[in-house]
Design a protein around this motif. Structure first.
Motif, PDB file in Angstrom:
ATOM      1  N   LEU A 176      31.255  42.941  43.855  1.00  0.00           N
ATOM      2  CA  LEU A 176      31.020  42.259  42.579  1.00  0.00           C
ATOM      3  C   LEU A 176      31.808  42.917  41.457  1.00  0.00           C
ATOM      4  N   LEU A 177      32.517  42.097  40.666  1.00  0.00           N
ATOM      5  CA  LEU A 177      33.127  42.575  39.424  1.00  0.00           C
ATOM      6  C   LEU A 177      32.426  41.893  38.249  1.00  0.00           C
ATOM      7  N   ILE A 178      32.008  42.704  37.284  1.00  0.00           N
ATOM      8  CA  ILE A 178      31.465  42.205  36.023  1.00  0.00           C
ATOM      9  C   ILE A 178      32.608  42.229  35.020  1.00  0.00           C
ATOM     10  N   LEU A 179      33.107  41.059  34.661  1.00  0.00           N
ATOM     11  CA  LEU A 179      34.276  40.927  33.792  1.00  0.00           C
ATOM     12  C   LEU A 179      33.803  40.540  32.393  1.00  0.00           C
ATOM     13  N   ASP A 180      33.716  41.522  31.504  1.00  0.00           N
ATOM     14  CA  ASP A 180      33.164  41.297  30.166  1.00  0.00           C
ATOM     15  C   ASP A 180      34.282  41.008  29.173  1.00  0.00           C
ATOM     16  N   GLU A 181      34.574  39.736  28.983  1.00  0.00           N
ATOM     17  CA  GLU A 181      35.640  39.272  28.080  1.00  0.00           C
ATOM     18  C   GLU A 181      36.936  40.037  28.343  1.00  0.00           C
ATOM     19  N   PRO A 182      37.445  40.027  29.567  1.00  0.00           N
ATOM     20  CA  PRO A 182      38.581  40.886  29.928  1.00  0.00           C
ATOM     21  C   PRO A 182      39.907  40.474  29.314  1.00  0.00           C
ATOM     22  N   VAL A 183      40.003  39.296  28.706  1.00  0.00           N
ATOM     23  CA  VAL A 183      41.279  38.870  28.125  1.00  0.00           C
ATOM     24  C   VAL A 183      41.178  38.585  26.631  1.00  0.00           C
ATOM     25  N   SER A 184      40.009  38.810  26.018  1.00  0.00           N
ATOM     26  CA  SER A 184      39.834  38.403  24.616  1.00  0.00           C
ATOM     27  C   SER A 184      40.652  39.247  23.654  1.00  0.00           C
ATOM     28  N   SER A 185      41.022  40.477  24.047  1.00  0.00           N
ATOM     29  CA  SER A 185      41.816  41.331  23.156  1.00  0.00           C
ATOM     30  C   SER A 185      43.320  41.211  23.423  1.00  0.00           C
ATOM     31  N   LEU A 186      43.712  40.317  24.329  1.00  0.00           N
ATOM     32  CA  LEU A 186      45.117  40.178  24.709  1.00  0.00           C
ATOM     33  C   LEU A 186      45.724  38.923  24.098  1.00  0.00           C
ATOM     34  N   ASP A 187      47.051  38.905  23.997  1.00  0.00           N
ATOM     35  CA  ASP A 187      47.741  37.681  23.600  1.00  0.00           C
ATOM     36  C   ASP A 187      47.400  36.565  24.577  1.00  0.00           C
ATOM     37  N   VAL A 188      47.462  35.327  24.111  1.00  0.00           N
ATOM     38  CA  VAL A 188      47.033  34.192  24.916  1.00  0.00           C
ATOM     39  C   VAL A 188      47.817  34.103  26.223  1.00  0.00           C
ATOM     40  N   SER A 189      49.139  34.243  26.158  1.00  0.00           N
ATOM     41  CA  SER A 189      49.947  34.109  27.371  1.00  0.00           C
ATOM     42  C   SER A 189      49.692  35.254  28.338  1.00  0.00           C
ATOM     43  N   VAL A 190      49.519  36.481  27.808  1.00  0.00           N
ATOM     44  CA  VAL A 190      49.220  37.634  28.664  1.00  0.00           C
ATOM     45  C   VAL A 190      47.835  37.474  29.282  1.00  0.00           C
ATOM     46  N   GLY A 191      46.885  36.994  28.480  1.00  0.00           N
ATOM     47  CA  GLY A 191      45.549  36.749  29.000  1.00  0.00           C
ATOM     48  C   GLY A 191      45.562  35.747  30.136  1.00  0.00           C
ATOM     49  N   ALA A 192      46.392  34.713  30.029  1.00  0.00           N
ATOM     50  CA  ALA A 192      46.502  33.713  31.092  1.00  0.00           C
ATOM     51  C   ALA A 192      47.039  34.343  32.375  1.00  0.00           C
ATOM     52  N   GLN A 193      47.966  35.290  32.252  1.00  0.00           N
ATOM     53  CA  GLN A 193      48.485  35.987  33.431  1.00  0.00           C
ATOM     54  C   GLN A 193      47.394  36.818  34.094  1.00  0.00           C
ATOM     55  N   ILE A 194      46.548  37.478  33.302  1.00  0.00           N
ATOM     56  CA  ILE A 194      45.457  38.281  33.848  1.00  0.00           C
ATOM     57  C   ILE A 194      44.445  37.386  34.560  1.00  0.00           C
ATOM     58  N   VAL A 195      44.148  36.231  33.989  1.00  0.00           N
ATOM     59  CA  VAL A 195      43.241  35.282  34.633  1.00  0.00           C
ATOM     60  C   VAL A 195      43.806  34.832  35.977  1.00  0.00           C
ATOM     61  N   ASN A 196      45.110  34.557  36.002  1.00  0.00           N
ATOM     62  CA  ASN A 196      45.763  34.167  37.243  1.00  0.00           C
ATOM     63  C   ASN A 196      45.688  35.284  38.291  1.00  0.00           C
ATOM     64  N   LEU A 197      45.855  36.527  37.837  1.00  0.00           N
ATOM     65  CA  LEU A 197      45.730  37.682  38.715  1.00  0.00           C
ATOM     66  C   LEU A 197      44.316  37.779  39.284  1.00  0.00           C
ATOM     67  N   LEU A 198      43.307  37.575  38.449  1.00  0.00           N
ATOM     68  CA  LEU A 198      41.920  37.652  38.910  1.00  0.00           C
ATOM     69  C   LEU A 198      41.627  36.600  39.969  1.00  0.00           C
ATOM     70  N   ARG A 199      42.176  35.412  39.806  1.00  0.00           N
ATOM     71  CA  ARG A 199      41.966  34.361  40.806  1.00  0.00           C
ATOM     72  C   ARG A 199      42.588  34.767  42.144  1.00  0.00           C
ATOM     73  N   ARG A 200      43.781  35.346  42.094  1.00  0.00           N
ATOM     74  CA  ARG A 200      44.435  35.756  43.340  1.00  0.00           C
ATOM     75  C   ARG A 200      43.658  36.870  44.029  1.00  0.00           C
ATOM     76  N   LEU A 201      43.209  37.852  43.267  1.00  0.00           N
ATOM     77  CA  LEU A 201      42.460  38.960  43.846  1.00  0.00           C
ATOM     78  C   LEU A 201      41.144  38.484  44.462  1.00  0.00           C
ATOM     79  N   GLN A 202      40.522  37.506  43.846  1.00  0.00           N
ATOM     80  CA  GLN A 202      39.282  36.982  44.409  1.00  0.00           C
ATOM     81  C   GLN A 202      39.525  36.331  45.771  1.00  0.00           C
ATOM     82  N   ARG A 203      40.628  35.582  45.867  1.00  0.00           N
ATOM     83  CA  ARG A 203      40.949  34.953  47.150  1.00  0.00           C
ATOM     84  C   ARG A 203      41.257  36.008  48.215  1.00  0.00           C
ATOM     85  N   GLU A 204      42.004  37.032  47.843  1.00  0.00           N
ATOM     86  CA  GLU A 204      42.452  38.029  48.818  1.00  0.00           C
ATOM     87  C   GLU A 204      41.331  38.952  49.292  1.00  0.00           C
TER      88      GLU A 204
END
Length: 273
Positions: A176-204
């Protein structure tokens, strides 16, 4: 099967009101579950009690009432041995990636610190060569290379710091990962990359996520189900697509209309920002 069960949980804090001491309730009678392998999005405005609820799941704050169980174990009443196992099974990723990293430690030390702490229970080798190899593996999973190992947090961008945080969270291979607003302090485009990374890690890795945010479009994009909190109460839950298409509560509709849609970068492979 539910990995996390929150049963009628409330949390109150004392506060001074003139000469009297009153109780301020931050979370009130919340019940929810997080199923193994899913992403539950916990959404609400600032001050709605999301982070307090997450802290109770992590065992950082004890509930005033109710019960939190992770993998069947009551977090507030766990024995020392049970608690050590729970610590390996759930890990947080915090909102501010810089504040979450020790500025005196380099990346090798940061990423491998959980391995050193839990070396006896998990049977982990902690000689320098083994730790370095593990750190290289973890950084590779989040899109960074071994050139980062000897550097310190101030030498990285916000997105890179959050990748380091995620690598550290993965070190013990938690459920289990508790992700507490993990992209709210990042630029929008960088935050989108982190979200994409989280989706990949969840699948793997077959991870289970509790994803906390005030952004309904972001939660809808990442989550299987959504739970909406308002002023400490759970006001609505449901499947992500269905809830966003047909919300019952006016508060949920306000959250949906208050935040713009995700940029197209969310659909592209993650970079290294």
């Amino acid at each position: 099967m539910a990995l996390v069960e929150v049963d009628a949980v409330s949390k109150s804090y004392p506060r001074q009101a003139g000469l009297r001491t009153e109780l301020r309730t931050v979370v009130e009678d919340v019940s929810l579950s997080v199923e193994t392998g899913e992403t539950l999005g916990l959404v609400g405005e600032s001050g709605s009690g999301k982070t307090t609820l997450a802290r109770m799941i992590l065992g950082l704050t004890a509930p005033s009432q109710g019960c939190v169980r992770v993998n069947g174990i009551d977090v507030a009443r766990a024995s020392r041995a049970q608690w050590r196992r729970l610590r390996r099974q759930m890990q947080p990723v915090f909102q501010d990636p810089y504040a979450a990293l020790n500025p005196r430690m380099n990346v090798l030390e940061i990423v491998t610190e959980p391995l050193v702490i839990h070396r006896h229970e998990a049977g982990i080798r902690t000689d320098r060569a083994s730790l370095r190899a593990k750190a290289v593996e973890l950084l590779g999973e989040v899109g960074m290379d071994d050139s980062a190992l000897g550097r310190h947090p101030h030498e990285f961008s916000g997105g890179q710091r959050q990748r380091i945080n995620i690598a550290r969270a993965l070190a013990l291979r938690p459920k289990l990962l508790i992700l507490d607003e993990p992209v709210s302090s990042l630029d929008v485009s960088v935050g989108a990359q982190i979200v994409n990374l989280l989706r990949r890690l969840q699948r793997e890795h077959g991870l289970t996520y509790l994803f906390i945010s005030h952004s309904m479009p972001l939660v809808r994009y990442l989550s299987t189900r959504i739970a909406v909190m308002e002023r400490g109460r759970l006001v609505e839950t449901g499947e992500a697509v269905a809830l966003c298409a047909n919300p019952r509560e006016a508060y949920t509709r306000q959250l949906i209309t208050a935040t713009p849609e995700l940029p197209a970068a969310a659909d592209r492979p993650a970079g290294v920002a």
